[in-house]
Design a protein around this motif. Sequence first.
Motif, PDB file in Angstrom:
ATOM      1  N   SER A 179     -85.436 -99.276 -62.107  1.00 46.41           N
ATOM      2  CA  SER A 179     -84.277 -98.728 -61.398  1.00 46.41           C
ATOM      3  C   SER A 179     -83.672 -99.662 -60.356  1.00 46.41           C
ATOM      4  N   ASP A 180     -84.257-100.876 -60.170  1.00 43.33           N
ATOM      5  CA  ASP A 180     -83.734-101.778 -59.143  1.00 43.33           C
ATOM      6  C   ASP A 180     -83.965-103.222 -59.598  1.00 43.33           C
ATOM      7  N   SER A 181     -83.332-104.156 -58.920  1.00 44.21           N
ATOM      8  CA  SER A 181     -83.561-105.572 -59.221  1.00 44.21           C
ATOM      9  C   SER A 181     -85.007-105.933 -58.912  1.00 44.21           C
ATOM     10  N   VAL A 182     -85.569-106.829 -59.721  1.00 50.02           N
ATOM     11  CA  VAL A 182     -86.984-107.176 -59.566  1.00 50.02           C
ATOM     12  C   VAL A 182     -87.167-108.685 -59.452  1.00 50.02           C
TER      13      VAL A 182
ATOM     14  N   PRO B   5     -89.711-112.168 -65.722  1.00 49.59           N
ATOM     15  CA  PRO B   5     -88.670-111.522 -64.906  1.00 49.59           C
ATOM     16  C   PRO B   5     -87.285-111.590 -65.549  1.00 49.59           C
ATOM     17  N   SER B   6     -87.096-112.531 -66.476  1.00 49.10           N
ATOM     18  CA  SER B   6     -85.844-112.597 -67.227  1.00 49.10           C
ATOM     19  C   SER B   6     -86.068-113.448 -68.473  1.00 49.10           C
ATOM     20  N   GLY B   7     -85.165-113.300 -69.440  1.00 40.33           N
ATOM     21  CA  GLY B   7     -85.227-114.145 -70.624  1.00 40.33           C
ATOM     22  C   GLY B   7     -86.145-113.627 -71.711  1.00 40.33           C
TER      23      GLY B   7
ATOM     24  N   ALA C 263     -82.437-108.660 -67.053  1.00 43.95           N
ATOM     25  CA  ALA C 263     -82.540-108.245 -65.656  1.00 43.95           C
ATOM     26  C   ALA C 263     -81.271-107.534 -65.181  1.00 43.95           C
ATOM     27  N   THR C 264     -80.112-107.987 -65.660  1.00 45.46           N
ATOM     28  CA  THR C 264     -78.850-107.391 -65.214  1.00 45.46           C
ATOM     29  C   THR C 264     -78.713-105.955 -65.671  1.00 45.46           C
TER      30      THR C 264
ATOM     31  N   ALA D 158     -95.060-103.732 -65.493  1.00 42.21           N
ATOM     32  CA  ALA D 158     -95.214-103.679 -64.041  1.00 42.21           C
ATOM     33  C   ALA D 158     -94.174-104.582 -63.400  1.00 42.21           C
ATOM     34  N   VAL D 159     -93.604-104.129 -62.286  1.00 42.51           N
ATOM     35  CA  VAL D 159     -92.556-104.898 -61.614  1.00 42.51           C
ATOM     36  C   VAL D 159     -92.878-105.066 -60.132  1.00 42.51           C
ATOM     37  N   VAL D 160     -92.331-106.128 -59.561  1.00 43.02           N
ATOM     38  CA  VAL D 160     -92.415-106.370 -58.114  1.00 43.02           C
ATOM     39  C   VAL D 160     -90.990-106.500 -57.596  1.00 43.02           C
ATOM     40  N   VAL D 161     -90.681-105.788 -56.521  1.00 47.81           N
ATOM     41  CA  VAL D 161     -89.328-105.817 -55.965  1.00 47.81           C
ATOM     42  C   VAL D 161     -89.283-106.848 -54.833  1.00 47.81           C
ATOM     43  N   ASP D 162     -89.210-106.438 -53.586  1.00 47.94           N
ATOM     44  CA  ASP D 162     -89.025-107.381 -52.480  1.00 47.94           C
ATOM     45  C   ASP D 162     -90.328-107.949 -51.929  1.00 47.94           C
TER      46      ASP D 162
END
Lengths: 108, 114
Positions: free
Chosen positions: A26-29, A50-52, A65-66, A88-92
């Motif tokens: 639900s948010d940028s990671v 995280p991307s690609g 990611a977008t 699993a994701v990490v935000v800030d």
Amino acid sequence: GIQVEQSPPDLILQEGANSTLRCNFSDSVNNLQWFHQNPWGQLINLFYIPSGTKQNGRLSATTVATERYSLLYISSSQTTDSGVYFCAVVVDNNDMRFGAGTRLTVKP
Amino acid sequence: DAGVIQSPRHEVTEMGQEVTLRCKPISGHDYLFWYRQTMMRGLELLIYFNNNVPIDDSGMPEDRFSAKMPNASFSTLKIQPSEPRDSAVYFCASSLAGGGDEQFFGPGTRLTVL
């Protein structure tokens, strides 16, 4: 906080079949990882993505990611692929948030 | 490299007893994380360290839980006194850097409190 949703929750395949697992967030990671938790409970790193797009043997993963989603592809599935697949994701900060997982059963 | 090492792999104890879980991170990794996995709550972060210093312990469920990292190659998670609801699998993980760097998990400790 960030929401991580995985689908489908359960998946049953015949050996040799292909499958796609999805992870929406639900948010940028800053980080997105895919893990396989085997029947013995061990968390095995599959992809840091995280991307690609990345590929490792019969497995590949793509993160857009977008659009806030990631896909895990399993081709020519084997019985040893059974287990639970976590996104699993990490935000800030360094707080890694896990999805609820997809439980995969591959039948011989 | 041997990966992240945890001990014991299984622990069965009685309510009220002290439990100590141990972790050795991958050599050279500056970040160490403790997670707990339960059926009800899934995998959740308890605490993490950077260069042996606790940075965020907001996930620690209550004062009965404490964690230390006396040096770069060793960390402990202690529960005192233990309760049946603490039964879970406890994972330790480490990463080279922070900011979302790839985390590598140990095999976990399966704790059962009777």
